[in-house]
Design an enzyme around this catalytic site. Sequence first.
Site, PDB file in Angstrom:
ATOM      1  N   GLU A  70       0.992  -0.491  14.172  1.00  0.00           N
ATOM      2  CA  GLU A  70       0.177   0.295  13.234  1.00  0.00           C
ATOM      3  C   GLU A  70      -1.235   0.310  13.768  1.00  0.00           C
ATOM      4  O   GLU A  70      -1.754  -0.737  14.185  1.00  0.00           O
ATOM      5  CB  GLU A  70       0.097  -0.354  11.840  1.00  0.00           C
ATOM      6  CG  GLU A  70       1.267  -0.114  10.944  1.00  0.00           C
ATOM      7  CD  GLU A  70       1.071  -0.713   9.553  1.00  0.00           C
ATOM      8  OE1 GLU A  70      -0.084  -0.836   9.073  1.00  0.00           O
ATOM      9  OE2 GLU A  70       2.091  -1.054   8.942  1.00  0.00           O
ATOM     10  N   LYS A  96      -4.255   8.217   6.178  1.00  0.00           N
ATOM     11  CA  LYS A  96      -4.202   7.968   7.627  1.00  0.00           C
ATOM     12  C   LYS A  96      -3.172   8.837   8.333  1.00  0.00           C
ATOM     13  O   LYS A  96      -2.903   8.649   9.525  1.00  0.00           O
ATOM     14  CB  LYS A  96      -3.923   6.491   7.894  1.00  0.00           C
ATOM     15  CG  LYS A  96      -5.045   5.573   7.418  1.00  0.00           C
ATOM     16  CD  LYS A  96      -4.926   4.164   7.909  1.00  0.00           C
ATOM     17  CE  LYS A  96      -5.958   3.277   7.270  1.00  0.00           C
ATOM     18  NZ  LYS A  96      -5.705   3.010   5.833  1.00  0.00           N
ATOM     19  N   TYR A 156      -6.359  -2.876  13.111  1.00  0.00           N
ATOM     20  CA  TYR A 156      -7.269  -1.836  12.594  1.00  0.00           C
ATOM     21  C   TYR A 156      -8.688  -2.029  13.116  1.00  0.00           C
ATOM     22  O   TYR A 156      -9.647  -1.864  12.379  1.00  0.00           O
ATOM     23  CB  TYR A 156      -7.187  -1.803  11.058  1.00  0.00           C
ATOM     24  CG  TYR A 156      -5.876  -1.183  10.596  1.00  0.00           C
ATOM     25  CD1 TYR A 156      -5.759   0.190  10.451  1.00  0.00           C
ATOM     26  CD2 TYR A 156      -4.752  -1.965  10.366  1.00  0.00           C
ATOM     27  CE1 TYR A 156      -4.557   0.784  10.067  1.00  0.00           C
ATOM     28  CE2 TYR A 156      -3.546  -1.390   9.985  1.00  0.00           C
ATOM     29  CZ  TYR A 156      -3.454  -0.011   9.832  1.00  0.00           C
ATOM     30  OH  TYR A 156      -2.262   0.574   9.464  1.00  0.00           O
ATOM     31  N   ASN A 192       7.149  -6.977   6.963  1.00  0.00           N
ATOM     32  CA  ASN A 192       5.838  -6.476   7.377  1.00  0.00           C
ATOM     33  C   ASN A 192       4.715  -7.391   6.909  1.00  0.00           C
ATOM     34  O   ASN A 192       4.614  -7.694   5.705  1.00  0.00           O
ATOM     35  CB  ASN A 192       5.614  -5.078   6.782  1.00  0.00           C
ATOM     36  CG  ASN A 192       4.295  -4.459   7.227  1.00  0.00           C
ATOM     37  OD1 ASN A 192       4.101  -4.179   8.406  1.00  0.00           O
ATOM     38  ND2 ASN A 192       3.372  -4.275   6.290  1.00  0.00           N
ATOM     39  N   ASP A 229       0.818  -1.215   0.000  1.00  0.00           N
ATOM     40  CA  ASP A 229       0.000   0.000   0.000  1.00  0.00           C
ATOM     41  C   ASP A 229       0.851   1.264   0.000  1.00  0.00           C
ATOM     42  O   ASP A 229       0.697   2.115   0.864  1.00  0.00           O
ATOM     43  CB  ASP A 229      -0.914  -0.045   1.236  1.00  0.00           C
ATOM     44  CG  ASP A 229      -1.853   1.140   1.325  1.00  0.00           C
ATOM     45  OD1 ASP A 229      -2.332   1.604   0.283  1.00  0.00           O
ATOM     46  OD2 ASP A 229      -2.085   1.609   2.458  1.00  0.00           O
TER      47      ASP A 229
HETATM   48  C1  GCB Z   1      -1.230  -2.071   6.809  1.00  0.00           C
HETATM   49  C2  GCB Z   1       0.057  -1.984   6.083  1.00  0.00           C
HETATM   50  C3  GCB Z   1       0.349  -0.577   5.582  1.00  0.00           C
HETATM   51  C4  GCB Z   1      -0.910   0.051   5.035  1.00  0.00           C
HETATM   52  C5  GCB Z   1      -1.942   0.131   6.145  1.00  0.00           C
HETATM   53  C6  GCB Z   1      -3.274   0.716   5.666  1.00  0.00           C
HETATM   54  O1  GCB Z   1      -1.486  -2.980   7.543  1.00  0.00           O
HETATM   55  O2  GCB Z   1       1.137  -2.479   6.818  1.00  0.00           O
HETATM   56  O3  GCB Z   1       1.359  -0.647   4.610  1.00  0.00           O
HETATM   57  O4  GCB Z   1      -0.681   1.304   4.464  1.00  0.00           O
HETATM   58  O5  GCB Z   1      -2.196  -1.146   6.633  1.00  0.00           O
HETATM   59  O6  GCB Z   1      -3.453   1.921   5.778  1.00  0.00           O
HETATM   60  O7  GCB Z   1      -4.080  -0.027   5.137  1.00  0.00           O
END
Ligand code: GCB
Length: 587
Positions: A492, A556, A457, A399, A171
């Site tokens: 994250e 984000k 998330y 990652n 991403d």
């Molecule tokens: C993740 C990834 C990251 C993305 C993020 C997202 O889990 O590690 O590279 O940018 O989510 O914003 O979806």
Amino acid sequence: MSTLYPQNNASRTMLDLGGIWDFRFQGDEQWQTIAVPASYNDQDPDPRFRNYAGIVEYRRKITIPSAWKGLRVCLRFDAVAHDARILLDGKEIAKHRGGFLPFEAELDGLLNPGETAELTVEADNRINHSTLPIGTEGENSFFGSDNPGIQAVEAGKRLQDERGINRPAFDFYNYTGIQRPVRLVATPVRHIRDITVVPSVSGEIRYTVETTGTEGTVTVEVLDAEGNVAASGKGREGTLRIPEPKLWEPWPGTPTLYTARVRYGEDLYEQPFGIREVRVEGTRFLINGKPFRFHGPCKHEDSPFHGRGTDPCLNVTDIHLYHWLNANCFRTSHYPYAEEMYQLCDREGIVIVDETPAVGMWASEQYGWNLADYHRQVLLDMIERDKNHPCVVMWSLGNEPDTETYPDKAYAYWQPLYETAHRADPQNRPVTVVGCQNRYERDRVICSMDVVLINRYYGWYNLSGDLEAARYAFRMELDWWEKQHKPVILSEYGADTIAGLHGAVPEMFTEEYQVAFYEAINECLDEREFVIGEMPWNFADFATCQGPMRVGGNRKGLFTRDRRPKMAAHYFRGRWGKLYEKDEVRQ
Ligand code: GCB
């Protein structure tokens, strides 16, 4: 290969080759102008610059100064993404695989002082199952929006393949080209190839110096921050003692730096280092014996115009914004950054989790792709490059790989890399790999690392918009991690937020929701002693490939792409400022 960063000093000279070069897509007749270092992708409105998959050519003349007679001369590329081929007057002189680490091309015997030649750099941006980062080959795109199996959609995809297309399995926009500095470097013929420094807080400094020859004496002087000699010794390896050492402490402490001034024959190299120790003990992460809490957003190398290109002004601005945020760390998501950033963080006391470009490994088939040897080499090269930086306190092997579908296969892949990192790092820093939102109870990899880093998330991709359910679910998962008796960092978490979009009700994409999201998740983090860090995703909005879930990139960021704070940045500035006030460790 020597990975010593180029230096101008009494023995060494470097010429920066940055500026305007010639550029073309391979096969084209016409050359045009392009800036180096920078990604080429945003430098021209022609859509090919954004969408092309293949080799591009850069060209310029180079001249070795006549004054460099009798010296060893090479070209040093800090990084060319992703694969590079270097030619001098049309003849190949070097090749390199991977876009985030340095390499050299020897010029001895090829070009003499006073002579001029044409330098061509071919850069290949194609990504697939054998590159790091990974490009998908036929399977669904990153956001799974391909409607697989529909005859017409599949036919459209075949058309794309015929035209040549990159499908990033990650991403962030696949920025490429000569993105970091290129330099002509002159050293004495018999020269210092490498220096390793292993400090301990007692003031005992172990060092090793690698030279081109075995003859001749090596001398080492350690200079303190004022330039006074604090210790000295002789020999290619040894131990020096610094009386009353001043430690390298993370911000807001003082990140004191020392310099190892190494001489060998005509050569001289000044290697900065800091005296600090890093250790995991139970569920605590200790820097210089004191518990350290990680709090700082993850980053990308990303900005308008430059793309991923090295930009010292941007780096300094970003790190000053980290200070403004009261942040003390970041992860180099999702690749090793330019060396200048680590040098800056050494000086500024910002702690780094250093990550390989192993991103996009979310397909369970990855363990059949024969990536392990290459992945291992990239890991070794990263450790070799960054081993002396006091700011680097942990290695991240990669990652979000799939670790749940075939837990044993995943373990068999990642465990040898974990061991490799420990063996290769002279400072033996903790090692991790960052875990994806998954069925954590099936995983064998993440919980086998020294520190558990998990990306979650809840309240965004899961349980979207429902922060009460998000808290409930996250607490349930944290209960499980509590039983693993490991230090855990939320590496994250975040919510896409359009700067300036507001709502009396905090709904997704508003600035109010981003703040409410962080308040809700942080409430859960604050209840757990074993959670030793929070790394919001992301520091700033950043470019991605096009897709139905990205409105002009990933939003984000706590800051916009041009570094204006959203409400959430002010929220974290307040939260982290208070942590310092109550944290007895940081008085
Ligand atoms: C993740 C990834 C990251 C993305 C993020 C997202 O889990 O590690 O590279 O940018 O989510 O914003 O979806």
